[in-house]
Write a protein that holds these residues in place. Structure first.
Motif, PDB file in Angstrom:
ATOM      1  N   UNK A   1       0.858  -1.193   0.000  1.00  0.00           N
ATOM      2  CA  UNK A   1       0.000   0.000   0.000  1.00  0.00           C
ATOM      3  C   UNK A   1       0.895   1.244   0.000  1.00  0.00           C
ATOM      4  N   UNK A   2       0.666   2.113  -0.962  1.00  0.00           N
ATOM      5  CA  UNK A   2       1.491   3.328  -1.052  1.00  0.00           C
ATOM      6  C   UNK A   2       0.832   4.447  -0.256  1.00  0.00           C
ATOM      7  N   UNK A   3       1.636   5.141   0.527  1.00  0.00           N
ATOM      8  CA  UNK A   3       1.107   6.297   1.250  1.00  0.00           C
ATOM      9  C   UNK A   3       1.968   7.502   0.930  1.00  0.00           C
ATOM     10  N   UNK A   4       1.309   8.583   0.542  1.00  0.00           N
ATOM     11  CA  UNK A   4       2.043   9.800   0.196  1.00  0.00           C
ATOM     12  C   UNK A   4       1.633  10.899   1.157  1.00  0.00           C
ATOM     13  N   UNK A   5       2.621  11.566   1.751  1.00  0.00           N
ATOM     14  CA  UNK A   5       2.301  12.677   2.645  1.00  0.00           C
ATOM     15  C   UNK A   5       3.218  13.845   2.323  1.00  0.00           C
ATOM     16  N   UNK A   6       2.831  15.023   2.774  1.00  0.00           N
ATOM     17  CA  UNK A   6       3.617  16.217   2.473  1.00  0.00           C
ATOM     18  C   UNK A   6       4.699  16.387   3.532  1.00  0.00           C
ATOM     19  N   UNK A   7       5.939  16.544   3.089  1.00  0.00           N
ATOM     20  CA  UNK A   7       7.054  16.767   4.012  1.00  0.00           C
ATOM     21  C   UNK A   7       7.320  18.264   4.152  1.00  0.00           C
ATOM     22  N   UNK A   8       7.202  18.977   3.040  1.00  0.00           N
ATOM     23  CA  UNK A   8       7.554  20.403   3.060  1.00  0.00           C
ATOM     24  C   UNK A   8       6.875  21.114   1.903  1.00  0.00           C
ATOM     25  N   UNK A   9       6.353  22.303   2.176  1.00  0.00           N
ATOM     26  CA  UNK A   9       5.801  23.151   1.112  1.00  0.00           C
ATOM     27  C   UNK A   9       6.431  24.525   1.275  1.00  0.00           C
ATOM     28  N   UNK A  10       7.054  25.014   0.214  1.00  0.00           N
ATOM     29  CA  UNK A  10       7.596  26.377   0.251  1.00  0.00           C
ATOM     30  C   UNK A  10       6.856  27.184  -0.794  1.00  0.00           C
ATOM     31  N   UNK A  11       6.244  28.280  -0.370  1.00  0.00           N
ATOM     32  CA  UNK A  11       5.474  29.083  -1.328  1.00  0.00           C
ATOM     33  C   UNK A  11       5.450  30.520  -0.829  1.00  0.00           C
ATOM     34  N   UNK A  12       5.594  31.458  -1.740  1.00  0.00           N
ATOM     35  CA  UNK A  12       5.648  32.871  -1.347  1.00  0.00           C
ATOM     36  C   UNK A  12       4.261  33.462  -1.217  1.00  0.00           C
ATOM     37  N   UNK A  13       4.146  34.472  -0.371  1.00  0.00           N
ATOM     38  CA  UNK A  13       2.870  35.154  -0.145  1.00  0.00           C
ATOM     39  C   UNK A  13       2.646  36.191  -1.251  1.00  0.00           C
ATOM     40  N   UNK A  14       1.394  36.360  -1.652  1.00  0.00           N
ATOM     41  CA  UNK A  14       1.107  37.341  -2.703  1.00  0.00           C
ATOM     42  C   UNK A  14       1.436  38.763  -2.254  1.00  0.00           C
ATOM     43  N   UNK A  15       1.798  39.580  -3.230  1.00  0.00           N
ATOM     44  CA  UNK A  15       2.242  40.932  -2.931  1.00  0.00           C
ATOM     45  C   UNK A  15       1.051  41.887  -2.845  1.00  0.00           C
ATOM     46  N   UNK A  16       0.122  41.610  -1.924  1.00  0.00           N
ATOM     47  CA  UNK A  16      -1.010  42.533  -1.733  1.00  0.00           C
ATOM     48  C   UNK A  16      -1.159  42.812  -0.244  1.00  0.00           C
ATOM     49  N   UNK A  17      -1.733  43.965   0.064  1.00  0.00           N
ATOM     50  CA  UNK A  17      -1.750  44.435   1.458  1.00  0.00           C
ATOM     51  C   UNK A  17      -2.593  43.560   2.379  1.00  0.00           C
ATOM     52  N   UNK A  18      -3.657  42.942   1.851  1.00  0.00           N
ATOM     53  CA  UNK A  18      -4.554  42.180   2.739  1.00  0.00           C
ATOM     54  C   UNK A  18      -4.370  40.680   2.556  1.00  0.00           C
ATOM     55  N   UNK A  19      -3.203  40.262   2.035  1.00  0.00           N
ATOM     56  CA  UNK A  19      -3.043  38.858   1.626  1.00  0.00           C
ATOM     57  C   UNK A  19      -2.931  37.879   2.789  1.00  0.00           C
ATOM     58  N   UNK A  20      -2.782  38.374   4.021  1.00  0.00           N
ATOM     59  CA  UNK A  20      -2.635  37.433   5.143  1.00  0.00           C
ATOM     60  C   UNK A  20      -3.548  37.836   6.294  1.00  0.00           C
ATOM     61  N   UNK A  21      -3.944  36.843   7.092  1.00  0.00           N
ATOM     62  CA  UNK A  21      -4.776  37.115   8.264  1.00  0.00           C
ATOM     63  C   UNK A  21      -4.417  36.108   9.355  1.00  0.00           C
ATOM     64  N   UNK A  22      -4.307  36.586  10.607  1.00  0.00           N
ATOM     65  CA  UNK A  22      -3.913  35.718  11.725  1.00  0.00           C
ATOM     66  C   UNK A  22      -5.142  35.461  12.589  1.00  0.00           C
ATOM     67  N   UNK A  23      -5.571  34.197  12.643  1.00  0.00           N
ATOM     68  CA  UNK A  23      -6.801  33.865  13.364  1.00  0.00           C
ATOM     69  C   UNK A  23      -6.566  33.661  14.854  1.00  0.00           C
ATOM     70  N   UNK A  24      -7.664  33.575  15.601  1.00  0.00           N
ATOM     71  CA  UNK A  24      -7.577  33.362  17.050  1.00  0.00           C
ATOM     72  C   UNK A  24      -6.964  32.016  17.408  1.00  0.00           C
ATOM     73  N   UNK A  25      -7.053  31.065  16.478  1.00  0.00           N
ATOM     74  CA  UNK A  25      -6.529  29.728  16.764  1.00  0.00           C
ATOM     75  C   UNK A  25      -5.014  29.675  16.609  1.00  0.00           C
ATOM     76  N   UNK A  26      -4.405  30.780  16.162  1.00  0.00           N
ATOM     77  CA  UNK A  26      -2.959  30.792  15.965  1.00  0.00           C
ATOM     78  C   UNK A  26      -2.544  30.473  14.545  1.00  0.00           C
ATOM     79  N   UNK A  27      -3.536  30.317  13.663  1.00  0.00           N
ATOM     80  CA  UNK A  27      -3.239  29.966  12.271  1.00  0.00           C
ATOM     81  C   UNK A  27      -3.172  31.235  11.424  1.00  0.00           C
ATOM     82  N   UNK A  28      -2.138  31.331  10.590  1.00  0.00           N
ATOM     83  CA  UNK A  28      -2.077  32.414   9.608  1.00  0.00           C
ATOM     84  C   UNK A  28      -2.500  31.827   8.260  1.00  0.00           C
ATOM     85  N   UNK A  29      -3.507  32.446   7.647  1.00  0.00           N
ATOM     86  CA  UNK A  29      -3.889  32.042   6.294  1.00  0.00           C
ATOM     87  C   UNK A  29      -3.374  33.121   5.360  1.00  0.00           C
ATOM     88  N   UNK A  30      -2.726  32.718   4.280  1.00  0.00           N
ATOM     89  CA  UNK A  30      -2.265  33.740   3.334  1.00  0.00           C
ATOM     90  C   UNK A  30      -2.477  33.284   1.898  1.00  0.00           C
TER      91      UNK A  30
END
Length: 837
Positions: A1-30
Motif C-alpha cells: 500500500x502506497x502512502x504519500x504525505x507532504x514533508x515540506x511546502x515552500x510558497x511565497x505570499x502574494x504581494x497585496x496588502x490584505x493577503x494574510x490574516x492571523x486567526x484566534x486559533x494561531x493559524x495564519x492564512x495567506x
C-alpha cells in the motif's frame, strides 16, 4: 500500500496588502498565487506551511477570518478569501477536521480587492456579516448562515455602487454601546466613507465622509476603547469609543474617533474683536471649498441617539506608502477584557512600527521600529499582523517572505523584540529543481530571478529528534528569469537564465559550514579551507563576486552607506563568515547567502532553455530557444578548461526542451519542440567529439516537454503535450537503436516526468506531472515485462500543484521503504513529498 504525505511546502505570499490574516486559533492564512496556504508561526517545531487549499481560479488578493463569540470566548468560525477571479469563497473546518470551501460569493464583475468581517468585543447571532469591495466599483454586503457541517448559505443583502472610485479597504464594527453595524471604506479618491445600518430600511446608508488623506487609503482598522491605566489616554477617549485607524499612500496614519455624543450647554458667544474678525475673514477666504481640514466634531443621529465623529491624531514616521494598519487584539487582563491601545503599521519603506499613546502626554509615538536594511531589489512590507496574544508579530514582504518577531521585554516599557525563524518561498513560477549529487539538499530556480537552496534542519526539541525543511540559502539573485539548473560537483552548479550565458557557481565556506551544522552531517566539511568566505553582488552588476577573509572594504563604501537608508549595504567578510545555528532570516538570505560566480560559458545566441551535466562532472550540455536548425544545436562544454567542444549535436530543428545524461554517462538524450528525441553516445577517446549522434526519432504528435532515464539506464521515457508518455528500450544492446515498448495515455498534457532512483519491489516507478497540477505515480509489472504499466498511486489533489507541474526530481533513498519526491510548479510552490511503500 502506497502512502504519500507532504514533508515540506515552500510558497511565497502574494504581494497585496490584505493577503494574510492571523486567526484566534494561531493559524495564519495567506494567499499564495491561486492557493490559500495555512501556516502556524508559533508551532514549536517551526513546521512552516501545513497545507494549501485549491479552489480559486485567479490570484488570492485578500483574506479575513470570521469571528463569533463573547469577549474572551471569541473563536474563528470560518475564513473568507477574495480573488482576482471575481469571487469570494467561505472556508471552514468540517466534521472530519478538514478545511473545505463551504460557499462561494458570486456577483462581482471585477476582482475582489478587500474584505471586512465583524470585529467587536461581543459578536453573537446565527449569521455573519461579510462585506466585500471590488474593482468593479461596488461594495456588497452579504449574510452567511450555516446549513450543515459542509455547506453555508450566503445571501447578498445590498449593493453599494461607488462609480469609478473603487474601494481599497474596509473595516466593520458596532457603533459605541449598541449592536448597530457601522463600516468604513477607503477609496481610490482619497476619502473614507462611513456607512451605518438603518434599522427601518434594513440597509446601510452613507452618513459621513472623512477627508484628510491625500492619496489612496490602503487599510482601515476599528478598535473599541475599554479604558486604560494612563490618565492621559483616558482623557483622549471615553470607554466605549470606537477608534478607526487609516493608513494611506500619503505616508501617514490617521486616527478618528466615533463616540456617543453628550450635549454641552451652549455658552454665549463673546463679541469678536476686530483683529479676530479680520483673521477669520482671511481664513474663510483662503479655505478651499473642497478640502477642509478640520478637527471639529461632526454630529450624526442614528435611531434617536447622537454620535460625534472627529479626527483624533496624525501618526507621522514612515518614509513611504503605508500599506497596512492593525490594532492589537483585545485580551483578558486579570478578569477584565481590555483593548490595548497599540497599533502596528507596515510600509514599503522596509519597516514596521508599533504605535501607542505616550503615558505622560497622550501623544501617539512609535514604541518600536522593526525591519530590514539592505537588499537593493527589495520593496518593503505589504502587511503586518499581531498574534492573538500580542506577543508576536508576523509581516509579509514584497518578495513573498514572512518575518516573525517575538517580544522578549521583561518590563512594560522595555520594547525588546527579536526575530524568529519564519517561512519564505518563490513568488513566481518555479521552473527547475535539482538535488545535489549526494541528495543532501535541493536547489530550485524560478522566474522570480532567484535560485534557492532548501535543506533539512535536524535538531533536538525537548529531547525529541525533529527534522524540518527550510530555505537555507539564496545562491543566485539575478536580473534575469532563471530557467534551468544542474549540479556539476557536490558544491558547484550551473544555471541558465533568459540570457545567452551559462553561469557557474561555487559554494562559499560559510554556506558549507552552516549547512553542516544545521543538517548535522559532519562529512560536508572536507577541504573547505580554500573556499571564499562568501559573495556579494555589486550594485549594478549581475555577477556575484567572491569575498575572501581579510578583505577590507574601502573607506568610501562605508561613508556612502551612512547617508541614505536605501543604500545597499555590501556584505563584508566579517558578516559573511558567520556560521548560523538556525535557518537564516530573510534579510540574511537577501545578501549574505550568495554563492560566488566562478565562470561564464558563452556560445548560445538566444535565451537558455535547458542544461544538464554528466555524472562525472566532465561535460555540460545545454540548449537555447530556437526557430531553425542552426540555433537548435546542443552545445557541449568541457569543465576542465570551461571551453566549448568543437562538435555540436545537430539533431533538432526547433527549441530543445530537455537534455538528460544517462546515469553511466554513456548516452545523452535530448527532446525538443520538433517532437523528436535524439541520443548521442560517449566517445571517451575523442577530445573534439565527446558525444556523437547515433539515433533520433519523431516520437510524439505535439511538443515533448520532458524525458528521463531509468536507474539502470535500460529504459528512457518521453512525456509530451499529446497526453501520452512513451517508454523506450533497446532491443539489442550492441546496436544503438531504441523502440517504443509502451504508450501510456494520461488525462492531461504531461509536462514533467522522472524515474525513481531505485527499483521498488522489483518494479520501475515513474512520477508524472500534468498540466493541471496533478501528480501520478506509475509502475511497471516487473523489470522484464515492460509493455504493461499501471497506476501505482494517484496523489490527493491537496498535495499537488495548481497549474502546470514544471519539474519533478526524486531524491536518492535516505531510509528504507521511503522515497522523497520534489516537485516545482507554476503555482510558485516547491513541494517535497514522502512516498512510503
Amino acid at each position: 500500500m502506497v502512502q504519500v504525505s507532504s514533508e515540506y511546502i515552500s510558497i511565497g505570499c502574494n504581494r497585496t496588502a490584505h493577503a494574510a490574516s492571523w486567526g484566534n486559533s494561531g493559524l495564519v492564512a495567506f494567499g499564495a498565487d491561486t492557493l490559500i496556504a495555512l501556516y502556524s508561526p508559533l508551532n514549536e517545531n517551526s513546521k512552516g506551511v501545513q497545507e494549501t487549499l485549491p479552489g480559486h481560479k485567479g490570484r488570492v488578493i485578500c483574506l479575513k477570518f470570521i469571528e463569533r463569540g463573547h469577549e474572551a470566548g471569541i473563536k474563528d468560525v470560518g475564513l473568507v478569501s477574495g480573488s482576482a477571479d471575481n469571487t469570494a469563497k467561505v472556508w471552514k473546518i468540517n466534521a472530519a477536521g478538514k478545511w473545505i470551501n463551504s460557499a462561494t460569493l458570486e456577483g462581482h464583475t471585477g476582482a475582489v480587492e478587500t474584505i471586512a468581517c465583524m470585529r467587536a468585543h461581543s459578536i453573537e447571532g446565527e449569521t455573519d456579516m461579510i462585506i466585500t469591495g471590488s474593482a468593479d466599483g461596488t461594495i456588497r454586503i452579504w449574510e452567511r448562515r450555516e446549513i450543515d457541517a459542509d455547506t453555508d448559505e450566503v445571501i447578498c443583502k445590498q449593493i453599494i455602487n461607488n462609480g469609478n472610485k473603487y474601494p481599497m479597504s474596509l473595516a466593520l464594527s458596532y457603533l459605541p454601546e449598541t449592536k448597530t453595524p457601522i463600516f468604513a471604506s477607503g477609496h481610490t479618491d482619497k476619502l473614507i466613507s462611513i456607512y451605518i445600518y438603518q434599522n427601518n430600511s434594513k440597509q446601510f446608508e452613507k452618513i459621513h465622509v472623512l477627508q484628510g488623506h491625500d492619496n489612496w487609503v490602503r487599510d482601515l482598522s476599528f478598535a473599541t476603547y475599554t479604558g486604560s491605566d494612563d490618565i492621559t489616554t483616558n482623557n483622549l477617549f471615553q470607554v466605549g469609543d470606537l477608534v478607526l485607524a487609516s493608513g494611506s499612500q500619503d505616508k501617514y496614519i490617521r486616527l478618528w474617533k466615533i463616540s456617543a455624543h453628550v450635549p454641552v450647554a451652549e455658552s454665549k458667544e463673546v463679541e469678536e474683536s476686530d483683529v479676530d474678525s479680520e483673521l477669520s475673514k482671511a481664513l474663510k477666504e483662503t479655505e478651499l471649498s473642497s478640502e477642509q481640514l478640520s478637527t471639529k466634531a461632526h454630529l450624526i443621529t442614528v435611531d434617536g441617539r447622537q454620535y460625534s465623529i472627529m479626527f483624533e491624531a496624525l501618526l507621522m514616521g514612515h518614509d513611504d506608502w503605508v500599506f497596512s494598519v492593525e490594532w492589537q487584539r483585545p485580551l483578558m487582563v486579570g478578569n477584565k477584557f481590555s483593548q490595548p491601545m497599540r497599533l502596528i503599521s507596515a510600509s514599503s519603506d522596509k519597516s514596521m512600527m508599533i504605535w501607542s499613546p505616550d503615558a505622560e502626554t497622550g501623544v501617539w509615538v512609535n514604541e518600536v521600529r522593526m525591519g530590514d536594511i539592505g537588499g537593493s531589489t527589495y520593496l518593503g512590507f505589504c502587511g503586518a499582523l499581531f498574534s492573538p496574544d500580542g506577543k508576536h508579530i508576523v509581516s509579509h514582504g514584497a518578495n513573498g517572505s514572512f518575518h516573525l518577531w517575538r517580544d522578549i521585554s521583561q518590563t512594560k516599557d522595555e520594547n525588546n523584540w527579536t526575530p524568529e525563524v519564519a517561512i519564505s518561498g518563490h513568488f513566481k513560477s518555479v521552473e527547475s529543481l535539482a538535488w545535489d549529487p549526494k541528495s543532501r539538499f535541493l536547489l530550485s530556480a524560478s522566474l522570480d530571478q532567484t535560485t534557492r537552496l532548501f535543506a533539512p534542519w535536524n535538531r533536538k526539541v525537548n529531547d525529541k529528534k525533529v527534522t524540518t525543511w527550510h530555505e537555507m540559502g539564496r545562491p543566485q539573485v539575478h536580473g534575469y528569469d532563471i530557467k534551468c539548473i544542474s549540479f556539476i560537483h557536490d558544491w558547484e552548479f550551473v544555471s541558465g537564465a533568459d540570457e545567452k550565458v551559462l553561469r557557474i557557481f561555487d559554494a562559499p565556506k560559510s554556506c558549507v559550514q552552516s549547512l553542516s551544522v544545521l543538517t548535522g552531517e559532519k562529512d560536508m566539511m572536507q577541504d573547505i579551507e580554500s573556499r571564499p568566505v562568501g559573495a556579494n553582488l555589486p550594485a549594478l552588476g549581475l555577477s556575484n563576486k567572491a569575498v575572501f577573509e581579510g578583505d577590507v572594504t574601502r573607506d568610501g563604501d562605508v561613508e556612502e552607506n551612512h547617508f541614505t537608508s536605501h543604500a545597499k549595504t555590501s556584505a563584508t567578510a566579517e558578516t559573511l563568515a558567520e556560521i548560523l545555528d538556525h535557518p537564516p532570516h530573510e534579510e540574511n538570505l537577501l545578501q549574505h547567502t550568495l554563492w560566488p560566480e566562478v565562470e561564464k560559458l558563452y556560445g548560445h545566441l538566444y535565451e537558455l532553455m535547458c542544461v544538464d551535466t554528466t555524472h562525472d562532472g566532465k561535460f555540460i550540455a545545454s540548449g537555447c530557444k530556437a526557430s531553425n536548425p542552426e540555433h537548435a544545436v546542443i552545445r557541449l562544454f568541457n569543465t576542465e578548461n570551461w571551453k566549448e567542444v568543437k562538435t555540436k549535436i545537430d539533431a533538432h530543428t526547433l527549441t530543445a526542451t530537455r537534455v538528460r545524461f544517462s546515469h553511466n554517462d554513456r548516452w545523452l538524450l535530448t527532446v525538443s519542440r520538433d517532437r523528436v528525441w535524439s541520443i548521442s553516445e560517449r566517445d571517451v577517446n575523442s577530445v573534439d567529439t565527446p558525444y556523437k549522434l547515433v539515433a533520433k526519432m519523431k516520437a510524439h504528435a505535439r511538443i515533448i516537454w520532458d524525458c528521463a532515464w531509468s536507474h539502470d539506464d535500460k529504459l528512457f521515457v518521453t512525456a509530451s503535450r499529446d497526453k501520452t508518455i512513451k517508454i523506450w528500450a533497446q532491443p539489442d544492446e550492441k546496436t544503438p537503436n531504441w523502440t517504443c515498448v509502451a504508450t501510456i495515455k494520461c488525462s492531461e498534457a504531461v509536462t514533467a516526468v522522472d524515474f525513481a532512483p531505485i527499483a521498488v519491489n522489483g518494479k520501475y516507478i515513474i512520477a508524472v506531472g500534468l498540466e493541471n497540477g496533478r501528480i501520478q505515480l506509475l509502475s511497471s509489472v516487473d523489470m522484464q515485462q515492460l509493455g504493461q504499466w499501471e497506476l501505482w498511486h494517484s496523489l490527493d489533489e491537496r498535495l499537488c500543484h495548481y497549474g502546470v507541474v514544471r519539474s519533478l526530481a526524486w531524491r536518492q533513498p535516505t531510509s528504507n521503504n521511503l522515497l522523497q519526491l520534489a516537485s516545482g510548479g507554476e503555482d510558485h510552490s516547491v513541494r517535497i513529498l514522502n512516498v512510503e511503500y
